[in-house]
Design an enzyme around this catalytic site. Sequence first.
Site, PDB file in Angstrom:
ATOM      1  N   ASP A   1      -1.483   4.162  16.978  1.00  0.00           N
ATOM      2  CA  ASP A   1      -1.314   3.656  15.614  1.00  0.00           C
ATOM      3  C   ASP A   1      -1.351   4.788  14.587  1.00  0.00           C
ATOM      4  OD1 ASP A   1      -0.773   1.535  13.795  1.00  0.00           O
ATOM      5  OD2 ASP A   1      -2.868   1.466  13.199  1.00  0.00           O
TER       6      ASP A   1
ATOM      7  N   ARG B   1      -1.453 -10.133   3.719  1.00  0.00           N
ATOM      8  CA  ARG B   1      -1.904  -9.045   2.853  1.00  0.00           C
ATOM      9  C   ARG B   1      -0.924  -7.869   2.872  1.00  0.00           C
ATOM     10  NH1 ARG B   1      -4.110  -5.432   6.460  1.00  0.00           N
ATOM     11  NH2 ARG B   1      -4.789  -6.332   8.447  1.00  0.00           N
TER      12      ARG B   1
ATOM     13  N   THR C   1       5.393  -1.529   6.929  1.00  0.00           N
ATOM     14  CA  THR C   1       5.819  -2.260   5.738  1.00  0.00           C
ATOM     15  C   THR C   1       6.016  -1.372   4.521  1.00  0.00           C
ATOM     16  OG1 THR C   1       3.519  -2.769   5.133  1.00  0.00           O
ATOM     17  CG2 THR C   1       4.675  -4.364   6.529  1.00  0.00           C
TER      18      THR C   1
ATOM     19  N   TYR D   1       3.226  -9.309  14.671  1.00  0.00           N
ATOM     20  CA  TYR D   1       1.920  -8.893  14.171  1.00  0.00           C
ATOM     21  C   TYR D   1       1.336 -10.047  13.367  1.00  0.00           C
ATOM     22  CZ  TYR D   1      -1.531  -5.602  12.155  1.00  0.00           C
ATOM     23  OH  TYR D   1      -2.677  -4.942  11.786  1.00  0.00           O
TER      24      TYR D   1
ATOM     25  N   ASN E   1      -3.426   2.348   5.984  1.00  0.00           N
ATOM     26  CA  ASN E   1      -4.251   1.378   5.257  1.00  0.00           C
ATOM     27  C   ASN E   1      -5.681   1.293   5.771  1.00  0.00           C
ATOM     28  OD1 ASN E   1      -4.147  -0.255   2.967  1.00  0.00           O
ATOM     29  ND2 ASN E   1      -3.731  -2.105   4.141  1.00  0.00           N
TER      30      ASN E   1
ATOM     31  N   TYR F   1       0.859  -1.187   0.000  1.00  0.00           N
ATOM     32  CA  TYR F   1       0.000   0.000   0.000  1.00  0.00           C
ATOM     33  C   TYR F   1       0.890   1.231   0.000  1.00  0.00           C
ATOM     34  CZ  TYR F   1       1.086   0.524   4.974  1.00  0.00           C
ATOM     35  OH  TYR F   1       1.753   0.678   6.169  1.00  0.00           O
TER      36      TYR F   1
END
Length: 294
Positions: free
Chosen positions: A245, A126, A73, A153, A250, A45
């Site tokens: 967070d 994903r 990521t 995670y 995303n 993403y």
Amino acid sequence: MTAAYLPFHPDPSKPRFQVPAGAVDAHCHVFGPAAQYPFAPERKYTPVDAPKEKLFALRDHLGLSRSVIVQATCHGRDNSALVDALRSSNGTARGVAVVGAGVEDDELVRLHDAGVRGVRFNFLKRLVDDTPLETFTDIAARISRLGWHLVVYFEAEDLERLKSFLGELPGTVVIDHMGRPDVSAGVDSAEFQQFIRFLDEHPNMHVKVSCPERLTRAEPPYDDVVPFARTLVERLPDRVLWGTDWPHPNMKSHMPDDGSLVDFIPRIAATEALQRKLLVDNPMRLYWPEEAGR
């Protein structure tokens, strides 16, 4: 790739709940700016820019004192934006990096000197491609020499597959976002009870009671997530952490108000003693051990 998710809240509310002095946001991110710190070509993403200045301004707005910045990521194994934010924080931020099996010892020392205190292993298919578990085992052994811990995670459905591997990891292990339970199934579900048993059996495991906006099947104020987080806080008061967070990468359904996320805290940690453990004592012990207990 253009930005694939909603931008962070432009004007978060001022929380009604006043956090204890020294409170830590133990899970947040910095992204870019992409012109200076490009996103990884292999990313799943593309986020909007969320630079260190915005993160530190939000921290102050929410009444928090410190931040734990987690490599996401979209930046892959290039921790440059993370390191820059840590070095700009005047000691008020620590980091969790992402590294590969081939990382040099000199690079680990450089990351440590910048303020990194952990490495993240991501098992969400994903978001990342498959990595052999042996690779993670090797990294875990190497970073343990620095006194770092691991952040993992995974989805709740993956616990059965991963529990033997996770149970053998050395040192402290922090599980992101309550292990991502299916909140529609309720706290008495077999899946969540398995997670509880796993935590009971492994006293080195910590857990972040974070991301109600990701776990909810409803709208804010995330009533369906409260019983899960509160169960963990009350059962494991010395092994829970909390984080915003930010900037909520995303997210596609809605973008949370970070002030409201702070107001979620007294609903899951009902007493001042629990709030202090969650927000101050536990994260300080992991990320600023030299200052913990002062």
